[in-house]
Design an enzyme around this catalytic site. Structure first.
Site, PDB file in Angstrom:
ATOM      1  N   ALA A  15       7.272  -8.801 -22.593  1.00  0.00           N
ATOM      2  CA  ALA A  15       8.479  -9.586 -22.836  1.00  0.00           C
ATOM      3  C   ALA A  15       9.292  -9.685 -21.548  1.00  0.00           C
ATOM      4  CB  ALA A  15       9.322  -8.933 -23.932  1.00  0.00           C
ATOM      5  N   CYS A  16      10.204 -10.649 -21.518  1.00  0.00           N
ATOM      6  CA  CYS A  16      11.085 -10.867 -20.377  1.00  0.00           C
ATOM      7  C   CYS A  16      11.775  -9.563 -20.012  1.00  0.00           C
ATOM      8  CB  CYS A  16      12.119 -11.934 -20.727  1.00  0.00           C
ATOM      9  SG  CYS A  16      13.309 -12.248 -19.407  1.00  0.00           S
ATOM     10  N   PRO A  17      11.811  -9.213 -18.753  1.00  0.00           N
ATOM     11  CA  PRO A  17      11.482  -9.984 -17.560  1.00  0.00           C
ATOM     12  C   PRO A  17      10.097  -9.680 -16.987  1.00  0.00           C
ATOM     13  CG  PRO A  17      12.712  -8.077 -16.878  1.00  0.00           C
ATOM     14  CD  PRO A  17      12.557  -7.982 -18.386  1.00  0.00           C
ATOM     15  N   ARG A 150      18.625 -11.436 -21.884  1.00  0.00           N
ATOM     16  CA  ARG A 150      18.289 -10.044 -22.150  1.00  0.00           C
ATOM     17  C   ARG A 150      18.595  -9.153 -20.946  1.00  0.00           C
ATOM     18  NH1 ARG A 150      13.583  -7.162 -21.397  1.00  0.00           N
ATOM     19  NH2 ARG A 150      13.446  -5.283 -22.632  1.00  0.00           N
TER      20      ARG A 150
END
Length: 187
Positions: A15-17, A150
């Protein structure tokens, strides 16, 4: 159709990043002009990688969806030594928490809609980074725009986009929701 690439990066399940973090590291190891294929399952990775490639001076070639896997293609530019562009106006979570109920601010959450749905700051409006280009005119240009995601990476790219579109007072909120301890809500 099989595309010719020089290297493939597996970022599935991240998931980000992390897809961008891994892509940055891998881009240092390939030669100018070579094409990197990044395989990811994070739906937000398309907008993230496209915006990152632009800010870093690389050429985003496109994305092919194969089932749940997104295959992103980025060509390394010859200017790898150039500094990645960062938005200069930054505020921290505490500053945002003290400002968020002011009438002259607009709080924009650029995470994917599913991330927003499960937890967001009550005053935040949702426009995922991938939709920002076509939806930017929905935003009030007279307000100070505070952008959250996020971790501060997508919001940095969004701040750059809005500034390019002529928005005057745009701020990236760092570290974003990952470090937010203020009030939240969900749908």
């Amino acid at each position: 159709m099989e595309l010719k690439t020089n290297l493939t990066l597996d970022a599935k399940g991240l998931a980000c990043p992390m897809p961008i973090v891994k892509t940055k590291k891998t881009m240092k190891d390939i030669e100018d002009g070579q094409v990197l294929e990044i395989q990811a399952t994070d739906k937000g990775s398309k907008a993230d990688l496209e915006a990152w490639a632009k800010s870093a001076g690389h050429q985003y070639l496109g994305t092919i969806e194969e089932g749940d896997v997104l295959k992103h293609y980025v060509r390394k530019s010859s200017g790898e030594d150039e500094q990645e562009i960062k938005h200069p106006n930054i505020v921290d979570n505490e500053d945002l928490d003290s400002l968020r109920k002011n009438d002259d601010i607009l709080l924009l959450d650029v995470r994917e809609s599913a991330e927003y749905a499960f937890e967001h700051i009550p005053e935040a409006i949702s426009i995922p980074l991938g939709e920002l280009d076509e939806r930017a005119e929905e935003l009030d240009r007279l307000k100070n725009v505070y952008i959250v995601c996020r971790t501060g990476n997508r919001s940095d790219l969004a701040a750059q986009k809005l500034t390019e579109k002529g928005f005057q007072n745009v701020y990236n909120v760092v570290p974003g929701m990952i470090g937010w301890s203020g009030e939240t809500t969900n749908l």
